[in-house]
Design an enzyme around this catalytic site. Structure first.
Site, PDB file in Angstrom:
ATOM      1  N   ASP A   1       0.845  -1.227  -0.140  1.00 20.74           N
ATOM      2  CA  ASP A   1      -0.106  -0.085   0.042  1.00 20.74           C
ATOM      3  C   ASP A   1       1.137   1.080   0.089  1.00 20.74           C
ATOM      4  O   ASP A   1       2.035   1.012   1.027  1.00 20.74           O
ATOM      5  CB  ASP A   1      -0.974  -0.119   1.224  1.00 20.74           C
ATOM      6  CG  ASP A   1      -2.323  -1.192   1.438  1.00 20.74           C
ATOM      7  OD1 ASP A   1      -1.660  -2.214   0.532  1.00 20.74           O
ATOM      8  OD2 ASP A   1      -2.243  -1.232   1.919  1.00 20.74           O
TER       9      ASP A   1
ATOM     10  N   HIS B   1       5.002  -7.195  -0.501  1.00 15.17           N
ATOM     11  CA  HIS B   1       4.641  -9.000  -0.644  1.00 15.17           C
ATOM     12  C   HIS B   1       5.161  -8.916  -1.976  1.00 15.17           C
ATOM     13  O   HIS B   1       5.972  -7.732  -3.033  1.00 15.17           O
ATOM     14  CB  HIS B   1       3.218  -8.827  -1.373  1.00 15.17           C
ATOM     15  CG  HIS B   1       2.110  -8.649  -0.287  1.00 15.17           C
ATOM     16  ND1 HIS B   1       1.864 -10.406   0.402  1.00 15.17           N
ATOM     17  CD2 HIS B   1       2.320  -8.110   1.356  1.00 15.17           C
ATOM     18  CE1 HIS B   1       1.103  -9.771   1.817  1.00 15.17           C
ATOM     19  NE2 HIS B   1       1.454  -8.520   2.180  1.00 15.17           N
TER      20      HIS B   1
ATOM     21  N   SER C   1       7.612   3.480   5.400  1.00 12.08           N
ATOM     22  CA  SER C   1       8.908   3.543   5.120  1.00 12.08           C
ATOM     23  C   SER C   1       8.787   4.096   3.834  1.00 12.08           C
ATOM     24  O   SER C   1       7.336   4.912   2.907  1.00 12.08           O
ATOM     25  CB  SER C   1       9.763   3.244   5.154  1.00 12.08           C
ATOM     26  OG  SER C   1      10.933   3.987   4.895  1.00 12.08           O
TER      27      SER C   1
END
Length: 290
Positions: free
Chosen positions: A98, A154, A255
């Site tokens: 995200d 991921h 981050s």
């Protein structure tokens, strides 16, 4: 009359943000927050998360669990099954996390942008001339994770991890005010250069970049935590295989991840600076078979 000008600068939101998040003892503050966030006490956890919610758009409705042992437990939360859909097109590389899309597009030879008018050479980020040349005129996408976002990342495709280079460094904030003011910021911060190879043999690099309060990176295939006190080895060979959408690791907080693909790849529709993206959504498209 310096006072009015000084007051004007201090009341400017970006200047104040930069001052508060970067002119503090960054490494010391990062170690303290790392320690504090792992305190497993119900009252400390609930109070910390409540304060966090007050200053950020923290939404825990998609979290797999609603009770957390510590603030760190909340930072690294998992999502409910089915909370994200992985794009099934084999020609598409999906977003590993995200994020808000930052600077992206075509590399100018071997130079990328961290923000408009702020270029940085890939050699300063990656540290390997041969590796840099592989991505000449290629594509890149900068993915900035806000502190309130889901913090795990991921695999963007079926791939094999071939090598990790850990580069210790500073812990500047990586938000827009800092990116405008600190030259070659990504090249100064702690980071991991993850070399991978896609199922068709094409190379792909993921560069998780740590920041203030978040200076540690967990990679599932390594039995060590990469953080400011890690003392090596910095070159970490070894292979690991991931399917598209499979979890690779996480930050201790929010981050940045920078994705580099060779020449011939293209940005998917809707990918542009400032656009939000969720893990699993289309990010890059492979070259046409022709």
């Amino acid at each position: 009359m310096k006072s009015p000008r000084l007051l004007a600068r201090l009341t400017d939101q970006e200047d104040l943000n930069f001052l508060l998040t970067n002119r503090l003892p960054r490494a010391l503050l990062t170690r303290f927050v790392g320690w504090f966030s792992k305190i497993e006490h119900p009252l400390v956890a609930r109070l910390s998360i409540a304060i966090w919610k007050a200053f950020a758009d923290l939404d825990l409705s998609e979290a797999k669990k609603q009770e957390f042992r510590s603030m760190h437990d909340c930072f690294t939360r998992e999502l409910k099954d089915g909370a994200r859909t992985i794009d099934g097109d084999p020609m598409v590389l999906s977003s590993p996390c995200d994020a808000i899309v930052g600077a992206c597009g075509t590399l100018d030879g071997v130079t990328a942008l961290q923000a408009k008018g702020a270029p940085y050479p890939l050699i300063d980020l990656l540290g390997d001339p041969a590796l840099v040349d592989t991505y000449r005129d290629g594509r890149y996408v900068t993915l900035r994770l806000k502190s309130s976002m889901y913090h795990r990342f991921h695999s963007p495709a079926d791939l094999d991890v071939e090598h990790v280079t850990y580069i210790s460094g500073d812990v500047w904030n990586v938000n827009p005010p800092a990116l405008k003011r600190v030259e070659r910021l990504y090249c100064k911060n702690e980071r991991a250069v993850i070399r991978t190879r896609l199922s068709d043999g094409a190379p792909l690099i993921l560069v998780p970049v740590a920041a203030i309060l978040v200076a540690s990176i967990r990679l599932h295939w390594l039995d060590v935590l990469l953080h400011l006190r890690y003392r090596g080895p910095n070159q970490i060979p070894g292979t690991a295989r991931f399917g598209k959408g499979q979890e690779m690791g996480w930050f201790q907080h929010g981050s940045t991840i920078i994705v580099f693909a060779p020449k011939g790849f293209s940005l998917c529709a809707g990918i542009g600076e400032g656009s939000p993206i969720r893990m699993g959504e289309p990010l890059l498209r492979r070259p046409d078979a022709a």
